[in-house]
Design an enzyme around this catalytic site. Structure first.
Site, PDB file in Angstrom:
ATOM      1  N   ASP A 164       0.775  -1.141   0.003  1.00 42.79           N
ATOM      2  CA  ASP A 164       0.008  -0.095   0.136  1.00 42.79           C
ATOM      3  C   ASP A 164       0.879   1.278   0.027  1.00 42.79           C
ATOM      4  O   ASP A 164       1.569   1.831   1.039  1.00 42.79           O
ATOM      5  CB  ASP A 164      -0.793   0.103   1.308  1.00 42.79           C
ATOM      6  CG  ASP A 164      -1.850   1.152   1.313  1.00 42.79           C
ATOM      7  OD1 ASP A 164      -2.159   1.865   0.113  1.00 42.79           O
ATOM      8  OD2 ASP A 164      -2.139   1.510   2.448  1.00 42.79           O
ATOM      9  N   GLU A 199      -1.547  -1.442  -4.519  1.00 38.67           N
ATOM     10  CA  GLU A 199      -2.686  -0.798  -4.649  1.00 38.67           C
ATOM     11  C   GLU A 199      -2.532   0.321  -5.869  1.00 38.67           C
ATOM     12  O   GLU A 199      -1.644   1.351  -5.657  1.00 38.67           O
ATOM     13  CB  GLU A 199      -3.207   0.033  -3.322  1.00 38.67           C
ATOM     14  CG  GLU A 199      -4.208   0.757  -3.174  1.00 38.67           C
ATOM     15  CD  GLU A 199      -4.892   1.087  -2.005  1.00 38.67           C
ATOM     16  OE1 GLU A 199      -5.264   2.407  -1.539  1.00 38.67           O
ATOM     17  OE2 GLU A 199      -5.032   0.439  -1.000  1.00 38.67           O
ATOM     18  N   ASP A 237      -2.092   0.466   8.152  1.00 36.26           N
ATOM     19  CA  ASP A 237      -1.267   0.687   7.074  1.00 36.26           C
ATOM     20  C   ASP A 237      -0.576  -0.576   6.781  1.00 36.26           C
ATOM     21  O   ASP A 237      -0.546  -1.057   5.345  1.00 36.26           O
ATOM     22  CB  ASP A 237      -0.445   1.657   6.996  1.00 36.26           C
ATOM     23  CG  ASP A 237      -0.918   3.175   7.241  1.00 36.26           C
ATOM     24  OD1 ASP A 237      -1.675   3.381   6.342  1.00 36.26           O
ATOM     25  OD2 ASP A 237      -0.786   3.846   8.359  1.00 36.26           O
TER      26      ASP A 237
END
Length: 183
Positions: free
Chosen positions: A11, A71, A144
């Site tokens: 991410d 992502e 996260d």
């Protein structure tokens, strides 16, 4: 014969980059590691990008992933934030490409839908579902990091358990195809 694969999920972010690594063996999906790279104390954007590149290379060298799932950027109103996020994603991809690791992109909505069955799920819901999917004793603390892990698990659902084109629409279809994963 079961095929073993390592999937690195990232991410991207210029303040915090989350990552998660899973090992696939047959129909088994196991957590290898997850974590974050915190860059909030660094104001120099090019230096942040350098750290992101180096961390990605370090993860690739240590865990030797077969695939990198990342992502994809999402549409936002703040153009400067989008540019910075795009750069973070770009250096992550460049690191993978420099080590010949194939890259797969997934939208935030696709990742959430794949993990929870709902494209609008919260970070907490994603973390809780990852706990169930991977049979973890507790949900990942750092959201996260769980986001990075969710990208890897989403890729697993999309590619199936053999790395071929078998796809799962989400955790429900995965569990129905893999009843041995229910506890």
């Amino acid at each position: 014969m079961a095929i073993e694969r390592i999937i690195l999920g990232i991410d991207p972010g210029t303040n915090i980059m989350g990552y998660g690594i899973v090992k696939v063996y047959g129909s088994n999906l196991d957590l290898v590691t997850l974590g974050v790279l915190k860059l909030v104390k660094t104001d120099d954007h090019p230096l942040k990008l350098k750290h992101i590149f180096e961390k990605t290379i370090s993860l690739i060298q240590e865990f030797k992933p077969d695939e990198l799932a990342i992502e994809a950027p999402f549409f936002g109103k703040n153009i400067q934030s989008m540019l910075k996020l795009g750069r973070a994603q770009g250096v992550t991809m460049a690191a993978a490409l420099s080590r010949s690791v194939p890259i797969f992109e997934y939208s935030p909505r696709k990742i959430k839908q794949s993990i929870t069955g709902k494209g609008s799920a919260s970070k907490e819901q994603v973390a809780a579902m990852l706990q169930n999917i991977l049979s973890l004793k507790e949900a990942p603390e750092q959201l996260d990091a769980s986001d990075g892990l969710a990208v890897a698990v989403c890729h697993y659902f999309q590619k199936g358990n053999t790395g071929n084109d078998k796809k799962f629409s989400g955790w429900k279809s995965y569990l129905s195809a893999n009843p041995d994963r229910l506890t």
